[in-house]
Design an enzyme around this catalytic site. Structure first.
Site, PDB file in Angstrom:
ATOM      1  CD  GLU A  30      -2.818   1.170   0.056  1.00  0.00           C
ATOM      2  OE1 GLU A  30      -3.665   0.291  -0.075  1.00  0.00           O
ATOM      3  OE2 GLU A  30      -2.658   2.098  -0.785  1.00  0.00           O
ATOM      4  CB  ILE A  55      -3.419   8.303  -0.890  1.00  0.00           C
ATOM      5  CG1 ILE A  55      -3.032   9.761  -0.705  1.00  0.00           C
ATOM      6  CG2 ILE A  55      -4.756   8.168  -1.584  1.00  0.00           C
ATOM      7  CD1 ILE A  55      -2.835  10.499  -2.028  1.00  0.00           C
ATOM      8  CD  GLU A  63      14.982  12.620  -1.446  1.00  0.00           C
ATOM      9  OE1 GLU A  63      16.098  12.623  -0.890  1.00  0.00           O
ATOM     10  OE2 GLU A  63      13.976  12.062  -0.984  1.00  0.00           O
ATOM     11  CE  LYS A  65       5.580   7.428  -5.692  1.00  0.00           C
ATOM     12  NZ  LYS A  65       5.696   8.845  -5.302  1.00  0.00           N
TER      13      LYS A  65
END
Ligand code: HSE
Length: 453
Positions: free
Chosen positions: A126, A133, A187, A202
């Site tokens: 997840e 989310i 970053e 993703k």
């Protein structure tokens, strides 16, 4: 029954997980039954944000996976190796795995799912997409009955933060990135975020879950925001759009022919699914559900039949939100263990996640880019003289590209900037028009080309 947790990594997310496990008060009663048994770190002496008993720490991650007191392995190392090998090692030992590692799942998801299926263990992920989310379990379970038409999302917080500030302040990409790095929102090495690779990882994962079959990660066309000019953000605003880095995965039911003038559908192989999956800066009309998602927030819009549009919104990164998703996965596994083995030991297989079983996946193929259809935004630098807009319009018309709007903006010296928004057109036709336009003597250059929803 106490359930032993082995943590691979004690960085931002690992520390967030350790913090939740150390503070079970007020949470689900099962949290109190989770015991941190071993933690793999790179450096034993580094000061820690959360107190973890020093005797739990080791620099050898295999010790964590192999420890008989560890029932569930939590991988929050990031990167491809040794994460992949350690996940497979845990699975081979019959231990369920919870991972937040988008890079490894996007590239080795099928291998890991096949190993999990063979061993009869869960691999839950997840936290790999959208931080806090819930999107993985909803796609796997709650929306499982739908024919998913499209998944589109703002799934990288760093770039959304930069784009939101560019829009609000009219600032240049480089200046906002530098400031975001100073403030800790980006970053020190922002390449994976700003070049779109993080979002591509993703959307590869969401694609697998939405359509029941994976696409090769490296084949996903990916464009980041690092070449984006502040002028295009400003012009988009004037025209009623906001620019967002969108990751899109869309079902294609028939493939249009790429030859101009012929748009006949092309048959697909039976049982396979043709998809258009991509990551790029996109102009969204201000009324679009994703247009108001600003700052580091993420949102994913799922469009399915028969459910319609469902949107998931929230914090897409950070210790707390990501740990929230990781611990939820641990609790899912712990809950199933309790239900199936209420009084026995916590060891042994806990059952297979049926929707991640590789055997049940279908073949998915990416559509040829030239055969995709889009609305486009194009900014042209031209000389400011009579007939230029007409000649540009003719090039679009001859290629079969219908224009929705064409606007001239003031530019420095004698030049003009002409911005065109097209209707939805075949990419091959659009490219053909651009080639003809670039060859016009009045056109100094195609300064920007962006997709528009
Ligand atoms: N670097 C990611 C982002 C967070 O900026 O959204 C982790 O997935």
């Amino acid at each position: 029954m106490t359930i032993g947790i082995g943590l691979l990594g004690l960085g931002t997310v690992g520390a967030g997980v350790a913090d939740i496990l150390a503070n079970p008060e007020g949470r689900h009663p099962l949290v109190a039954e989770l015991a941190l048994r071993r933690v793999a770190v790179r450096n034993l002496d580094r000061p820690r944000a959360v107190p973890v008993a020093p005797e739990l720490l080791t620099t050898n991650p295999e010790v964590v996976v192999d420890d008989p007191a560890v029932d569930i392995v939590v991988e929050v190392l990031g990167g491809l190796e040794p994460a992949r090998t350690l996940i497979l090692r845990a699975i081979a030992a019959g231990k369920p795995v919870v991972t937040a590692n988008k890079a490894v799942i996007a590239r080795h998801g099928e291998e890991i799912a096949a190993a999990a299926a063979a061993a009869g263990v869960y691999v839950l992920l997840e936290a790999a997409v959208g931080g806090g989310i819930p999107i993985i379990e909803p796609l796997k379970q709650s929306l499982g009955a739908n024919r998913i038409e499209r998944v589109s999302g703002i799934i990288n917080g760093t770039t959304n933060y930069i784009l939101s500030r560019m829009a609000a302040e009219g600032a240049d990409y480089g200046a906002v990135l530098a400031d975001a790095q100073l403030l800790g929102y980006a970053e020190a090495d922002p390449a994976a975020d700003v070049q779109g690779a993080d979002a591509a990882d993703k959307i590869a994962i969401l694609t697998g879950l939405a359509y029941g079959g994976s696409v090769p990660r490296e084949a996903i066309p990916t464009e980041g925001i690092d070449q984006l000019d502040a002028r295009d953000v400003a012009y988009a605003d004037k025209l009623g759009f906001v620019v967002k880095l969108l990751a899109i995965s869309q079902r294609i039911d028939s493939q249009p022919d790429s030859e101009p003038g012929t748009l006949a559908g092309t048959a697909q192989q039976p049982g396979s699914q043709l998809l258009d999956v991509r990551v790029h800066p996109t102009l969204l009309p201000r009324s679009h559900p994703l247009a108001g998602v600003n700052g580091v927030f993420n949102a994913i819009l799922v469009e399915g039949d028969p459910v319609g549009q469902v949107m998931f919104y929230g914090p897409g990164a950070g210790a707390g939100p990501t740990a929230s998703a990781v611990v939820a996965d641990i609790l899912n596994i712990a809950g199933i263990r309790e239900a199936t083995n209420p009084s026995g030991s916590a060891k042994g297989p806990v059952g297979l996640d049926p929707l991640l079983a590789a055997g049940s996946w279908r073949q998915c193929h990416l559509i040829d880019g030239a055969r995709t259809t889009h609305r486009n935004y194009v900014r042209l630098r031209t000389s400011d003289e009579a007939g230029v807009i007409g000649r540009i319009g003719t090039c679009f018309g001859e290629a079969g590209v219908s224009i929705q709007s064409i606007v001239q903006f003031e530019a420095e010296s004698e030049a003009a900037e002409i911005v065109v928004i097209t209707h939805e057109v075949l990419e091959a036709h659009f490219r053909q028009a651009l080639e003809a336009i670039a060859a016009l003597p009045e056109v100094q250059g195609v300064a920007a080309c962006l997709r528009t929803l």
